[in-house]
Design an enzyme around this catalytic site. Structure first.
Site, short mmCIF file in Angstrom:
data_model
loop_
_atom_site.label_atom_id
_atom_site.label_comp_id
_atom_site.label_asym_id
_atom_site.label_seq_id
_atom_site.Cartn_x
_atom_site.Cartn_y
_atom_site.Cartn_z
NE ARG A 1 4.32 -14.82 -22.32
CZ ARG A 1 3.78 -16.01 -22.47
NH1 ARG A 1 4.57 -17.05 -22.61
NH2 ARG A 1 2.48 -16.19 -22.46
CD GLU B 1 -5.95 -14.10 -14.06
OE1 GLU B 1 -4.72 -13.89 -14.13
OE2 GLU B 1 -6.57 -14.73 -14.93
N1 UDP Z 1 2.84 -7.54 -19.48
C1 UDP Z 1 2.82 -6.21 -19.11
N2 UDP Z 1 1.65 -5.52 -19.17
C2 UDP Z 1 0.51 -6.08 -19.60
C3 UDP Z 1 0.53 -7.44 -20.00
C4 UDP Z 1 1.72 -8.16 -19.92
O1 UDP Z 1 3.84 -5.68 -18.71
O2 UDP Z 1 -0.52 -5.40 -19.60
C5 UDP Z 1 4.12 -8.29 -19.38
C6 UDP Z 1 4.32 -8.93 -18.02
O3 UDP Z 1 5.68 -8.83 -17.69
C7 UDP Z 1 3.93 -10.36 -18.25
C8 UDP Z 1 4.42 -10.58 -19.67
O4 UDP Z 1 4.18 -9.32 -20.32
O5 UDP Z 1 4.55 -11.21 -17.34
C9 UDP Z 1 3.73 -11.69 -20.40
O6 UDP Z 1 2.34 -11.46 -20.40
P1 UDP Z 1 1.30 -12.51 -20.88
O7 UDP Z 1 -0.03 -11.86 -20.89
O8 UDP Z 1 1.79 -13.14 -22.12
O9 UDP Z 1 1.35 -13.60 -19.70
P2 UDP Z 1 0.34 -14.76 -19.30
O10 UDP Z 1 -0.94 -14.52 -20.00
O11 UDP Z 1 1.03 -16.03 -19.66
O12 UDP Z 1 0.22 -14.59 -17.83
#
Ligand code: UDP
Length: 385
Positions: A179, A313
């Site tokens: 993603r 969170e």
């Molecule tokens: N992620 C990470 N570091 C960050 C932000 C995201 O490793 O600082 C990874 C983590 O595995 C997460 C994934 O990227 O589950 C997807 O992040 P996203 O922010 O898209 O998730 P959401 O906002 O849907 O919780």
């Protein structure tokens, strides 16, 4: 009153479905067990700020039809998500991984320099995987290392991901990390999409617009009086947990959920950004959201309100009584879901849709696209469900 559709759950899937079906002249009853509509996009007003009560929702898509559709309900602003990460070394880095991140990390300036470092770090991993006969990354750790290398993985990914999912990176599916974009430009926009924004006036306006024309009952739990609810309409759209619908007969699916610690603070600008991720395993929360920045897009708008609202969170395993947020798409849960899906496919008159009923990590826009497609096949082509 007898309805064409009973829609169980007034979240985005249910609300969009209700909207399309109502517009086509059918009668819908939407029920929700919570005391409000909108599911997890619901906002609660605090200190004059729309608080994303169930986690930050940023609408982003390249699907023009979906973008026009939501903007037809309520106009969206030009918010651009550009989160910042506070790393275990105490430094702040820009996300997604881009030239701003790399220059701070490796003290380099040009894309060629960044590429050199990335290449050498990737090669190290790829050689190791190659020696083991692995052609496709088997898990999130392998995926992240081969995409971005060890430095970024250890500083910005590992701790955050393991906190968020409560599982080791080498036990998580690779797709989760796909993603996140990797960019060799100085561009902090988190999303690659053409369109991005927040509904002006908050998400509740979107939900209200979508549900216009449908009958809505909140505080009504389908499972408390299943026989009655099943008798009120010809067809059902079920957006709750698919395992619960089938009485957990094969066992329970797992979910991750988020606990929010939300506070109103007497300062106009707490962190200067909507989203700050804490990527260290030592910090118990995954991120802090400062809600006013989703809608107060000018300096003046930020300082016009002397107060702010922040949410820390905490990611936890879902338990009965909590709101489920993220499906855990590991092998065990996927296999279990497949069994429920088989039952769902063999259940006439019921459409299963959304994050919980399809056990899928949907973003908002693809979810709306899915409703469009379903509506086209089920309603317009009159195929059986
Ligand atoms: N992620 C990470 N570091 C960050 C932000 C995201 O490793 O600082 C990874 C983590 O595995 C997460 C994934 O990227 O589950 C997807 O992040 P996203 O922010 O898209 O998730 P959401 O906002 O849907 O919780």
């Amino acid at each position: 009153m007898h309805y064409d559709f009973l829609i169980v759950g007034s979240g985005l899937f249910g609300a969009v479905f209700a909207h399309l079906v109502t517009k086509s002249g059918k009668k819908c009853l939407v029920i929700d067990k919570r005391n409000h509509t909108g599911g997890n996009i619901h906002c609660r007003e605090m200190a004059g700020i729309n608080v994303h009560e169930y986690g930050a929702h940023i609408f982003h898509t390249s699907d023009r039809e979906v973008w026009d559709f939501v903007n037809g309900i309520v106009p969206f602003n030009r918010f651009t998500n550009s989160p910042i990460a506070k790393a275990p070394n105490g430094k702040l880095y820009n996300l997604p991984f881009n030239m701003n991140t790399f220059s701070r990390l490796w003290n380099i300036e040009t894309p060629v320099q960044a590429e050199e470092v990335l290449k050498s770090q990737r090669e190290e991993v790829l050689a190791k995987l190659d020696a083991e006969g692995v052609t496709e990354p088997r898990n999130l750790e392998e995926q992240a290392l081969s995409l971005i290398g060890r430095d970024v993985y250890e500083l910005l990914i590992k701790g955050y991901t393991e906190k968020q999912w409560g599982r080791k990176c080498n036990e998580l599916p690779a797709f989760i990390i796909r993603r996140l974009p990797v960019r060799l430009t100085y561009d902090n926009n988190y999303f690659n999409d053409d369109f991005q924004g927040i509904p002006i006036g908050g998400y509740n306006r979107l939900t209200a617009g979508l549900l216009e024309g449908s009958d809505v009952i909140t505080g009504a739990d389908f499972f408390n009086d299943r026989e009655h609810w099943e008798s009120v309409a010809d067809k059902i759209v079920f957006t709750g947990k698919i395992d619960e619908y089938f009485d957990y007969r094969f066992g329970k699916l797992e979910y991750r959920t988020v606990r929010f610690e939300t506070e109103v603070i007497d300062t106009p600008n707490y962190q200067g950004n909507a989203v700050v991720n804490y990527t260290s395993a030592e910090v118990p929360y995954t991120r802090i959201i400062e809600h006013k920045h989703f809608e107060s897009l000018s300096q003046q708008a930020v300082y016009n309100n002397p107060r702010t609202v922040i949410s820390r969170e905490y990611s936890t395993e879902w338990q009965e009584g909590m709101e489920p947020f993220y499906p855990v798409n590991d092998e065990r849960n996927q296999a279990l879901y497949a069994k429920y899906k088989e039952l769902a496919d063999a259940t006439p008159g019921v459409i299963f849709g959304g994050r919980l009923a399809e056990y899928k990590y949907y973003d908002m826009a693809p979810l709306i696209r899915r409703v469009f497609d379903l509506f086209n096949t089920v309603i317009l082509e009159k195929s059986s469900i």
